[in-house]
Design an enzyme around this catalytic site. Structure first.
Site, PDB file in Angstrom:
ATOM      1  N   THR A 170      -9.057  36.832  28.222  1.00  0.00           N
ATOM      2  CA  THR A 170      -9.802  38.077  28.178  1.00  0.00           C
ATOM      3  C   THR A 170      -8.914  39.235  28.569  1.00  0.00           C
ATOM      4  O   THR A 170      -8.162  39.146  29.535  1.00  0.00           O
ATOM      5  CB  THR A 170     -10.988  38.052  29.161  1.00  0.00           C
ATOM      6  OG1 THR A 170     -11.861  37.011  28.787  1.00  0.00           O
ATOM      7  CG2 THR A 170     -11.750  39.362  29.154  1.00  0.00           C
ATOM      8  N   LYS A 219     -17.024  40.562  24.349  1.00  0.00           N
ATOM      9  CA  LYS A 219     -16.953  40.658  25.804  1.00  0.00           C
ATOM     10  C   LYS A 219     -17.266  42.059  26.312  1.00  0.00           C
ATOM     11  O   LYS A 219     -17.181  42.318  27.498  1.00  0.00           O
ATOM     12  CB  LYS A 219     -15.568  40.236  26.270  1.00  0.00           C
ATOM     13  CG  LYS A 219     -15.194  38.825  25.825  1.00  0.00           C
ATOM     14  CD  LYS A 219     -13.749  38.548  26.103  1.00  0.00           C
ATOM     15  CE  LYS A 219     -13.293  37.295  25.419  1.00  0.00           C
ATOM     16  NZ  LYS A 219     -11.851  37.126  25.539  1.00  0.00           N
ATOM     17  N   GLY A 276     -17.879  45.400  30.373  1.00  0.00           N
ATOM     18  CA  GLY A 276     -16.891  44.481  29.835  1.00  0.00           C
ATOM     19  C   GLY A 276     -16.609  43.463  30.915  1.00  0.00           C
ATOM     20  O   GLY A 276     -16.524  43.821  32.094  1.00  0.00           O
ATOM     21  N   SER A 330      -6.758  38.573  31.702  1.00  0.00           N
ATOM     22  CA  SER A 330      -5.432  37.967  31.538  1.00  0.00           C
ATOM     23  C   SER A 330      -4.380  38.940  31.051  1.00  0.00           C
ATOM     24  O   SER A 330      -3.236  38.907  31.488  1.00  0.00           O
ATOM     25  CB  SER A 330      -5.515  36.804  30.539  1.00  0.00           C
ATOM     26  OG  SER A 330      -6.444  35.859  30.963  1.00  0.00           O
ATOM     27  N   GLY A 367      -2.160  42.372  22.761  1.00  0.00           N
ATOM     28  CA  GLY A 367      -2.308  41.183  21.922  1.00  0.00           C
ATOM     29  C   GLY A 367      -0.976  40.652  21.414  1.00  0.00           C
ATOM     30  O   GLY A 367      -0.849  39.467  21.122  1.00  0.00           O
ATOM     31  N   CYS A 369       0.545  39.216  25.413  1.00  0.00           N
ATOM     32  CA  CYS A 369      -0.180  38.230  26.220  1.00  0.00           C
ATOM     33  C   CYS A 369      -0.709  37.096  25.344  1.00  0.00           C
ATOM     34  O   CYS A 369      -1.434  37.353  24.378  1.00  0.00           O
ATOM     35  CB  CYS A 369      -1.348  38.912  26.946  1.00  0.00           C
ATOM     36  SG  CYS A 369      -2.386  37.756  27.868  1.00  0.00           S
ATOM     37  N   THR A 410      -4.580  36.986  24.783  1.00  0.00           N
ATOM     38  CA  THR A 410      -5.220  38.167  24.202  1.00  0.00           C
ATOM     39  C   THR A 410      -4.964  38.180  22.706  1.00  0.00           C
ATOM     40  O   THR A 410      -3.845  37.940  22.271  1.00  0.00           O
ATOM     41  CB  THR A 410      -4.634  39.452  24.842  1.00  0.00           C
ATOM     42  OG1 THR A 410      -4.795  39.385  26.247  1.00  0.00           O
ATOM     43  CG2 THR A 410      -5.329  40.697  24.310  1.00  0.00           C
TER      44      THR A 410
END
Length: 178
Positions: free
Chosen positions: A8, A40, A52, A131, A163, A166, A169
């Protein structure tokens, strides 16, 4: 051995009277991606509050429902509702076991809530959890300070950067804004 869920990144940016909250859609179990398009980020309290969440989905949904109940109880006062939820979260035997964090925001305010009893309003216009929080926040802070991009553009670009860095993500992003 209990597998843990990860995956997340939630990012909120407030700029020039606009607020955008974004969340990626990836959910992992162990070392496998099990969902790409989880939602989320959502609106509660008749669409007046955006939340969120990061952590266990069931726990996050419980917190979202409890926050909405507090908002009803305190006439939509987000700060008071968040503080009361945080107190309950910290002291209630059942709630202490909840494994989640939450960003709750309204048009002119954003708060981070945690099970440690934290209710934090950031000094600046950027807040993140999960994360990929550090990757997303770093990108957002740089864009916030060095561009004229609006809040939505900053969260979209920052989530794309997170994205790409990570592993928890992805680029399936949901954005809610005021």
């Amino acid at each position: 051995m209990k597998e843990s869920f990860h995956g997340t990144t939630i990012l909120a940016v407030m700029r020039n009277g606009r607020l955008a909250v974004a969340g990626d859609g990836q959910v992992t179990l162990g070392d496998s991606i099990i969902k790409h398009g989880a939602r989320k980020v959502r609106r509660i309290y008749d669409g007046k509050i955006i939340v969120g969440f990061a952590g266990s989905t069931a726990d996050a949904m419980t917190l979202s429902s409890r926050l909405e109940a507090k908002l009803e109880q305190y006439g939509g006062n987000l700060t008071r509702s968040a503080v009361e939820l945080a107190k309950e979260w910290r002291t209630d035997k059942y709630m202490r076991r909840l494994e989640a964090m939450m960003i709750a925001a309204e048009k002119d305010k954003m708060l981070l809530l945690s099970g440690n009893g934290d209710v934090i309003e950031p000094d600046g216009g950027v807040l993140s959890i999960g994360s990929g929080a550090q990757s997303a926040r770093s990108a957002a802070e740089a864009l916030f300070r060095h561009t004229d991009m609006d809040a939505r553009s900053i969260v979209e670009a920052s989530m794309e950067i997170a994205g790409s860095i990570c592993i928890y993500t992805n680029n399936s992003v949901t954005v809610e804004e005021f």
